[in-house]
Design an enzyme around this catalytic site. Sequence first.
Site, PDB file in Angstrom:
ATOM      1  N   SER A  50       4.711  -8.572   0.782  1.00  0.00           N
ATOM      2  CA  SER A  50       5.097  -7.618  -0.271  1.00  0.00           C
ATOM      3  C   SER A  50       5.227  -8.377  -1.590  1.00  0.00           C
ATOM      4  CB  SER A  50       6.439  -6.960   0.079  1.00  0.00           C
ATOM      5  OG  SER A  50       7.476  -7.924  -0.021  1.00  0.00           O
ATOM      6  N   ASP A  82       1.125  -5.922   0.767  1.00  0.00           N
ATOM      7  CA  ASP A  82       1.819  -4.690   1.160  1.00  0.00           C
ATOM      8  C   ASP A  82       2.384  -4.011  -0.103  1.00  0.00           C
ATOM      9  OD1 ASP A  82       2.932  -2.886   2.995  1.00  0.00           O
ATOM     10  OD2 ASP A  82       4.791  -4.044   3.188  1.00  0.00           O
ATOM     11  N   HIS A  83       2.076  -2.741  -0.281  1.00  0.00           N
ATOM     12  CA  HIS A  83       2.616  -1.951  -1.405  1.00  0.00           C
ATOM     13  C   HIS A  83       2.361  -2.560  -2.787  1.00  0.00           C
ATOM     14  CE1 HIS A  83       4.546   1.025   1.114  1.00  0.00           C
ATOM     15  NE2 HIS A  83       4.995   0.056   1.881  1.00  0.00           N
ATOM     16  N   GLU A 134      -2.687   5.112  -0.405  1.00  0.00           N
ATOM     17  CA  GLU A 134      -1.641   5.949   0.207  1.00  0.00           C
ATOM     18  C   GLU A 134      -1.610   7.326  -0.435  1.00  0.00           C
ATOM     19  OE1 GLU A 134       2.183   4.170   1.145  1.00  0.00           O
ATOM     20  OE2 GLU A 134       3.231   6.071   0.868  1.00  0.00           O
ATOM     21  N   GLY A 181      12.883   0.978   6.311  1.00  0.00           N
ATOM     22  CA  GLY A 181      14.271   0.568   6.532  1.00  0.00           C
ATOM     23  C   GLY A 181      14.782   0.929   7.926  1.00  0.00           C
ATOM     24  N   GLY A 212       6.551   2.264   7.796  1.00  0.00           N
ATOM     25  CA  GLY A 212       7.895   2.656   8.243  1.00  0.00           C
ATOM     26  C   GLY A 212       7.969   2.835   9.748  1.00  0.00           C
ATOM     27  N   ASN A 254       2.783  -0.675  10.589  1.00  0.00           N
ATOM     28  CA  ASN A 254       3.551  -1.637   9.784  1.00  0.00           C
ATOM     29  C   ASN A 254       4.960  -1.834  10.328  1.00  0.00           C
ATOM     30  OD1 ASN A 254       1.366  -1.556   8.095  1.00  0.00           O
ATOM     31  ND2 ASN A 254       2.524  -1.050   6.262  1.00  0.00           N
ATOM     32  N   ILE A 255       5.327  -3.084  10.505  1.00  0.00           N
ATOM     33  CA  ILE A 255       6.646  -3.396  11.065  1.00  0.00           C
ATOM     34  C   ILE A 255       7.286  -4.534  10.279  1.00  0.00           C
ATOM     35  CG2 ILE A 255       7.846  -4.273  13.119  1.00  0.00           C
ATOM     36  CD1 ILE A 255       5.398  -2.905  14.683  1.00  0.00           C
ATOM     37  N   ASP A 256       8.435  -4.264   9.741  1.00  0.00           N
ATOM     38  CA  ASP A 256       9.200  -5.282   9.025  1.00  0.00           C
ATOM     39  C   ASP A 256      10.670  -5.244   9.461  1.00  0.00           C
ATOM     40  OD1 ASP A 256      10.173  -7.175   7.302  1.00  0.00           O
ATOM     41  OD2 ASP A 256       9.848  -6.030   5.477  1.00  0.00           O
TER      42      ASP A 256
HETATM   43  P1  13P Z   1       9.787  -0.676   8.494  1.00  0.00           P
HETATM   44  O1  13P Z   1      10.837  -0.702   7.457  1.00  0.00           O
HETATM   45  O2  13P Z   1       9.930   0.537   9.377  1.00  0.00           O
HETATM   46  O3  13P Z   1       9.676  -1.912   9.282  1.00  0.00           O
HETATM   47  O4  13P Z   1       8.372  -0.468   7.732  1.00  0.00           O
HETATM   48  C1  13P Z   1       7.715  -1.564   7.154  1.00  0.00           C
HETATM   49  C2  13P Z   1       6.597  -1.158   6.279  1.00  0.00           C
HETATM   50  O5  13P Z   1       6.144  -0.030   6.246  1.00  0.00           O
HETATM   51  C3  13P Z   1       6.024  -2.201   5.404  1.00  0.00           C
HETATM   52  O6  13P Z   1       5.077  -1.690   4.536  1.00  0.00           O
HETATM   53  O1  G3H Z   2       7.829  -1.562   2.955  1.00  0.00           O
HETATM   54  C1  G3H Z   2       8.409  -2.534   2.537  1.00  0.00           C
HETATM   55  C2  G3H Z   2       8.469  -3.774   3.355  1.00  0.00           C
HETATM   56  O2  G3H Z   2       9.436  -3.663   4.366  1.00  0.00           O
HETATM   57  C3  G3H Z   2       8.698  -4.956   2.465  1.00  0.00           C
HETATM   58  O3  G3H Z   2       9.981  -4.944   1.963  1.00  0.00           O
HETATM   59  O4  G3H Z   2       9.762  -5.200  -0.487  1.00  0.00           O
HETATM   60  O5  G3H Z   2      11.858  -5.860   0.698  1.00  0.00           O
HETATM   61  O6  G3H Z   2       9.771  -7.216   0.956  1.00  0.00           O
HETATM   62  P1  G3H Z   2      10.367  -5.867   0.685  1.00  0.00           P
HETATM   63 ZN    ZN Z   3       5.418   0.304   3.866  1.00  0.00          ZN
END
Ligand code: 13P
Ligand code: G3H
Ligand code: ZN
Length: 313
Positions: A50, A82-83, A134, A181, A212, A254-256
């Site tokens: 990100s 990402d984003h 998106e 989140g 998400g 996507n998994i964070d």
């Molecule tokens: P989570 O917050 O569900 O892990 O989603 C992560 C995400 O979409 C990163 O782009």
């Molecule tokens: O979708 C967002 C990701 O979880 C990345 O989060 O912007 O806090 O790095 P971040």
């Molecule tokens: Zn995302």
Amino acid sequence: MPLVTSTKMFEKAYAGNYAIGAFNVNNMEIVQAITEAAKEENAPLILQVSSGARKYAKHVYLMHLIQAALEDTGLPICMHLDHGDTFELCKSCIDGGFTSVMIDGSHHPFEENIRLTKQVVDYAHDHGVVVEGELGRLAGIEDDVNVADKDAAFTRPEEVEEFVTKTGVDSLAIAIGTSHGAFKFKGEPRLRFDILEEVQKRLPGYPIVLHGASSVVPEYVEMINANGGKMPGARGVPEDMLRKAAAMAVCKINIDSDLRLGMTGTIRKYFNEHPEHFDPRQYLGPARANIKEIVRNKLVNVLGCNNKADEVL
Ligand code: 13P
Ligand code: G3H
Ligand code: ZN
């Protein structure tokens, strides 16, 4: 082997009814945990960065960490922004060696989203890089953009063909009820599979992305709360829903947050049990080991991309 794009990964995932895991990376332990699990399970990978991660760790460090993972594992790995929220950010990542970028124009009006996405696609394709766009807005935090629940909006299937045709974008993230989140649903988890089905009908064979998608692993929420943390009401996407999406047109999941929970839970527990320790390797080591097992579970039991690395080599 060098970094790859996600093109072949998505072709194979679509045809094989599975999905590629796109995991966010911020530091060495997270990169190692994900790539070691993928190596042991022979899974293709998307590692995503990100703009917050890029600010935190710096482009050059993340690039070299991922280069090290390539060398160490020999896996097909795609490095993805990402984003991305501006052309300039996407350009900087493309120029700096990423093989995939997301331009998230979802908070703009439709026509402006098309204009911005096409601008990025034109530049990216000239440089052999693929682009994710998106349509629809997820609630939650997307880097610096905090989308309130009231501003979230499901994807409108009647817009997807025009968006993809006019922009030439390679994959499309859609909003069907997930959010970023650890607090995704107020009541029972519910995803709009009818929207996904309609999108799939309108874009046959086209790769869809689900953001998400953390399940908010209860074991780690409990570990956080049992060790001085406070995460009341955390709730994620049930694994069976993710399996269903992966068997449909969703090729990238996507998994964070799950990795963050795993890391935080493990470290909190470690400090509670060893208040006298202060060597970072003592608590980062177990955190890395637990993230690895979280990722392994996703690859094998949720995404179904284990033993698929050879398909894209
Ligand atoms: P989570 O917050 O569900 O892990 O989603 C992560 C995400 O979409 C990163 O782009
Ligand atoms: O979708 C967002 C990701 O979880 C990345 O989060 O912007 O806090 O790095 P971040
Ligand atoms: Zn995302």
